[in-house]
Design a protein around this motif. Structure first.
Motif, short mmCIF file in Angstrom:
data_model
loop_
_atom_site.label_atom_id
_atom_site.label_comp_id
_atom_site.label_asym_id
_atom_site.label_seq_id
_atom_site.Cartn_x
_atom_site.Cartn_y
_atom_site.Cartn_z
N ASN A 2 0.82 -1.20 0.00
CA ASN A 2 0.00 0.00 0.00
C ASN A 2 0.87 1.26 0.00
N THR A 3 0.44 2.24 -0.79
CA THR A 3 1.14 3.52 -0.84
C THR A 3 0.89 4.27 0.46
N LYS A 4 1.96 4.85 1.02
CA LYS A 4 1.84 5.63 2.25
C LYS A 4 1.72 7.10 1.87
N TYR A 5 0.53 7.66 2.11
CA TYR A 5 0.28 9.06 1.75
C TYR A 5 0.46 9.97 2.97
N TYR A 6 0.91 11.18 2.68
CA TYR A 6 1.04 12.21 3.70
C TYR A 6 0.25 13.44 3.24
N LEU A 7 -0.43 14.08 4.19
CA LEU A 7 -1.25 15.25 3.86
C LEU A 7 -0.65 16.50 4.50
N ALA A 8 -0.39 17.49 3.66
CA ALA A 8 0.05 18.81 4.14
C ALA A 8 -1.08 19.79 3.90
N VAL A 9 -1.55 20.43 4.95
CA VAL A 9 -2.51 21.52 4.82
C VAL A 9 -1.71 22.81 4.99
N ASP A 10 -1.57 23.53 3.89
CA ASP A 10 -0.71 24.71 3.84
C ASP A 10 -1.61 25.93 3.64
N ILE A 11 -1.70 26.77 4.68
CA ILE A 11 -2.62 27.91 4.63
C ILE A 11 -1.82 29.21 4.64
N GLY A 12 -1.96 29.98 3.57
CA GLY A 12 -1.31 31.28 3.48
C GLY A 12 -2.32 32.40 3.69
N ALA A 13 -1.84 33.62 3.59
CA ALA A 13 -2.68 34.78 3.87
C ALA A 13 -3.79 34.97 2.84
N SER A 14 -3.62 34.44 1.64
CA SER A 14 -4.64 34.64 0.60
C SER A 14 -5.34 33.35 0.18
N SER A 15 -4.73 32.20 0.46
CA SER A 15 -5.38 30.93 0.09
C SER A 15 -4.76 29.78 0.87
N GLY A 16 -5.47 28.66 0.84
CA GLY A 16 -4.95 27.45 1.47
C GLY A 16 -5.14 26.28 0.53
N ARG A 17 -4.38 25.21 0.76
CA ARG A 17 -4.57 24.03 -0.08
C ARG A 17 -4.18 22.77 0.68
N HIS A 18 -4.80 21.68 0.27
CA HIS A 18 -4.47 20.35 0.78
C HIS A 18 -3.63 19.65 -0.28
N MET A 19 -2.43 19.26 0.09
CA MET A 19 -1.54 18.55 -0.83
C MET A 19 -1.27 17.16 -0.27
N LEU A 20 -1.43 16.16 -1.12
CA LEU A 20 -1.04 14.79 -0.76
C LEU A 20 0.31 14.48 -1.38
N SER A 21 1.07 13.66 -0.70
CA SER A 21 2.38 13.29 -1.22
C SER A 21 2.68 11.84 -0.89
N HIS A 22 3.50 11.23 -1.73
CA HIS A 22 4.04 9.90 -1.42
C HIS A 22 5.38 9.77 -2.11
N LEU A 23 6.13 8.78 -1.71
CA LEU A 23 7.42 8.49 -2.35
C LEU A 23 7.22 7.44 -3.44
N GLU A 24 7.80 7.71 -4.60
CA GLU A 24 7.71 6.78 -5.73
C GLU A 24 9.06 6.74 -6.43
N ASN A 25 9.68 5.57 -6.43
CA ASN A 25 11.03 5.41 -7.00
C ASN A 25 12.01 6.42 -6.41
N GLY A 26 11.88 6.64 -5.11
CA GLY A 26 12.81 7.52 -4.41
C GLY A 26 12.53 9.00 -4.58
N LYS A 27 11.45 9.35 -5.26
CA LYS A 27 11.13 10.77 -5.48
C LYS A 27 9.80 11.12 -4.83
N ILE A 28 9.70 12.40 -4.45
CA ILE A 28 8.46 12.90 -3.84
C ILE A 28 7.48 13.26 -4.95
N VAL A 29 6.28 12.70 -4.87
CA VAL A 29 5.22 12.98 -5.83
C VAL A 29 4.12 13.78 -5.13
N LEU A 30 3.71 14.89 -5.74
CA LEU A 30 2.71 15.77 -5.14
C LEU A 30 1.39 15.70 -5.89
N GLU A 31 0.31 15.90 -5.15
CA GLU A 31 -1.02 15.97 -5.76
C GLU A 31 -1.87 16.96 -4.97
#
Length: 472
Positions: A2-31
Motif C-alpha cells: 500500500n502507498t503511504k500518503y502524507y497530507l500537508a494543509v498549507d494555509i497562506g494569507a490569501s489561500s490554502g490548499r491540501h496537498m497529498l504526497s508519497h514516495l515513488e522510485n525515491g522521489k516525492i510525488v505531489l497531488e
C-alpha cells in the motif's frame, strides 16, 4: 504494498490548499486535493481571520482525501506566523483571531520597552522587531482588552489551534513559537522571566514541541466527520520554516530566499547571533528544523505586486505583468521595506507617491509599476546578500529561491543581475514539501534533513538564472 500518503494543509494569507504526497522510485510525488480562499475580514473594528471558516475548509479537504480513496498515514498544518487565539478554561475562544496587519499594535513597541529596553529584548531573543510580533500583540490585548488575558487559560498559535481542534491536544510548535519574540534561543524554551516582566500570565504558554512530534490521532468526532483516522504530526508549522526545510542544497552554508507574499532572505546558523550589530542590521534568528536558526531578514516581497495587480490589472496574469515589466526602461526605485507598504489603502498610489517624494520618475502603467517593484525588490535582495556576507564572514556562491516566487522569472533574472550571483529557483511548492519532509522523517521513510534535501533536489525541477558577473 500500500502507498503511504502524507497530507500537508498549507494555509497562506490569501489561500490554502491540501496537498497529498508519497514516495515513488525515491522521489516525492505531489497531488493537490483541495484549494480554498483565505483573507482578512473586518470585524469589531479590527482585521481578523475567520478561523471557524478555515477549520471547515480543513475538514472539507480532508473529506476529499477519503472521497478519492487516498487516506493519509499522517497529516500536519502550517500557516503564517505570529498570530494566535486565546482560549478560556472550557477551551472556548476568547475574542477574535486578530490579524498581524491590524493596527492595534501601532504604539505597542513603546509600551513593551517600558518593561525591557529594545536592545536587551533582542539580546535575549534574537528576534527582529516587527511591530506585529506576538509580543506586541499580547501587549495590545493587555492594554486594550485586559479582561481577555485574565480569562485566558491558553494561547495557541493559529496552526497549533487547528491541531488542537483535530486532536484535542494543546502544544506549541517550536518554529512558530520563536516568532512570538518570547523564546530563549539558548534553552529553546519560553523565556519565563521575560514573560513575567511583561505581565503576561505564565499559564497560557504550553509546552513547546519540535517538528516531527507525533501529537496524536484524530478525535472520534473528527473521524466521523471526515471519514477516516490518521496520525497528526507537527511539521514546522511556520510556513517559512517548512519552506526553508525544502531548500534543496547539500552546501553547509546556503543563502536562500523563501519568496511569496513575504520574501524571507537568509542562511542557517547553528547558534543564534543576538549581537548588537546583528540587531542594527535588523536580522532575525527564527527557529528552524533540527534547531537550525533561520538567520534572515523579512522583506516585503510579492505582496506589493499582488496588491498592484488587484488594484490596477485584476484580469491580467502575473506572467503577463512580468512580460510587460521586462520591456520597460523606467529605473525608479522604492524602499520595499518601508512601513508605508505594509498595509496601505492603495498600493498603486503608495508606490507612485514614494517615487514622487524621492524625485524619481512616477510609474503610470501596470508595466511601469511592476518594473519599479521588481527592480526595487531585486536591488534590496542584493543589498541584503551583501549584509549577510559581512555579518557571517561567508561568501555565498549562489542564491536559492524557493516558494511561489521561484516562478517569477523576470524577478529572478534581475536578482542574479543585481546580486552578481547565480540564482537557483525551485521548488515552487516548498512550504508543502517541507511539511511533507518532516512527516516522512518522522515516519522513517527519509533518514534525516540531509537525506530529505537530497530527495527534494532529485524530485523537482530547479531553474538556473545566470549572473552576467558569474565567472564559473
Amino acid at each position: 504494498m500500500n502507498t503511504k500518503y502524507y497530507l500537508a494543509v498549507d494555509i497562506g494569507a490569501s489561500s490554502g490548499r491540501h496537498m497529498l504526497s508519497h514516495l515513488e522510485n525515491g522521489k516525492i510525488v505531489l497531488e493537490e486535493i483541495y484549494r480554498f480562499p483565505n483573507g482578512m475580514i473586518e470585524k469589531n473594528g479590527h482585521k481578523v481571520w475567520d478561523v471557524d471558516q478555515l477549520f471547515q475548509e480543513i475538514l472539507t479537504g480532508m473529506k476529499k482525501c477519503a472521497m478519492v480513496g487516498k487516506i493519509p498515514y499522517s497529516m500536519g498544518i502550517d500557516t503564517w506566523a505570529v498570530d494566535f487565539v486565546l482560549l478560556d478554561e472550557n477551551d472556548e475562544r476568547i475574542g477574535d483571531a486578530v490579524a498581524y496587519r491590524d493596527r492595534r499594535t501601532e504604539d505597542m513597541g513603546r509600551k513593551v520597552y517600558e518593561f525591557i529596553p529594545e536592545d536587551d529584548l533582542y539580546g535575549r531573543t534574537g528576534i527582529q522587531k516587527q511591530i506585529f510580533n506576538t509580543i506586541y500583540q499580547l501587549m495590545a490585548v493587555k492594554e486594550q482588552q485586559p479582561g481577555q488575558l485574565e480569562w485566558a487559560k491558553s494561547m495557541l498559535m493559529i496552526p497549533d489551534y487547528f491541531h488542537f481542534l483535530l486532536t484535542g491536544k494543546k502544544v506549541q510548535e517550536y518554529t512558530n513559537a520563536t516568532t512570538t519574540q518570547l523564546v530563549n534561543p539558548v534553552t529553546k524554551d519560553w523565556d519565563i522571566e521575560l514573560i513575567d516582566m511583561l505581565g503576561y500570565p505564565r499559564r497560557i504558554f504550553h509546552k513547546i514541541q519540535n517538528p516531527g512530534y507525533e501529537l496524536g490521532r484524530l478525535t472520534e468526532d473528527i473521524q466521523n466527520r471526515v471519514g477516516f483516522d490518521c496520525k497528526v504530526v507537527l511539521p514546522p508549522t511556520h510556513d517559512t520554516a517548512s519552506a526553508v526545510m525544502a531548500v534543496p542544497t547539500q552546501e553547509e552554508h546556503a543563502l536562500y530566499i523563501s519568496s511569496g507574499t513575504w520574501s524571507l532572505m537568509g542562511t542557517e546558523l547553528k547558534e543564534a547571533d543576538c549581537s548588537k550589530v546583528s540587531m542594527q542590521h535588523n536580522m532575525t534568528n527564527e527557529g528552524g528544523y533540527d534547531y537550525r536558526f533561520r538567520y534572515l531578514k523579512n522583506i516585503m516581497g510579492l505582496w506589493m505586486i499582488q496588491s498592484v495587480k488587484k488594484e490596477s490589472a485584476p484580469d491580467m496574469g502575473f506572467g503577463e505583468i512580468c512580460a510587460l515589466a521586462s520591456k520597460e526602461t523606467i529605473r525608479s526605485f522604492v524602499d520595499v521595506n518601508d512601513a508605508r507598504f505594509l498595509a496601505p489603502e492603495n498600493m498603486t498610489a503608495e508606490v507612485k507617491s514614494a517615487c514622487e517624494e524621492a524625485g524619481e520618475q512616477i510609474p503610470q502603467t501596470i508595466g511601469e509599476l511592476a518594473a519599479v517593484i521588481y527592480h526595487s525588490l531585486a536591488k534590496y535582495y542584493a543589498k541584503t546578500a551583501e549584509e549577510i556576507e559581512k555579518l557571517t564572514g561567508i561568501d555565498y556562491s549562489r542564491i536559492q529561491i524557493v516558494g511561489g516566487g521561484a516562478n517569477a522569472h523576470y524577478l529572478n533574472e534581475l536578482t542574479a543581475e543585481y546580486a552578481g550571483k547565480n540564482v537557483y529557483a525551485g521548488p515552487t511548492e516548498a512550504t508543502a514539501v517541507g511539511n511533507f519532509a518532516a512527516q516522512m522523517i518522522a515516519a522513517g521513510e527519509l533518514k534525516d534533513l540531509k537525506a530529505a534535501r537530497a530527495c527534494i533536489a532529485e524530485s523537482f525541477e530547479i531553474n538556473i538564472f545566470t549572473s552576467n558577473q558569474d565567472t564559473e
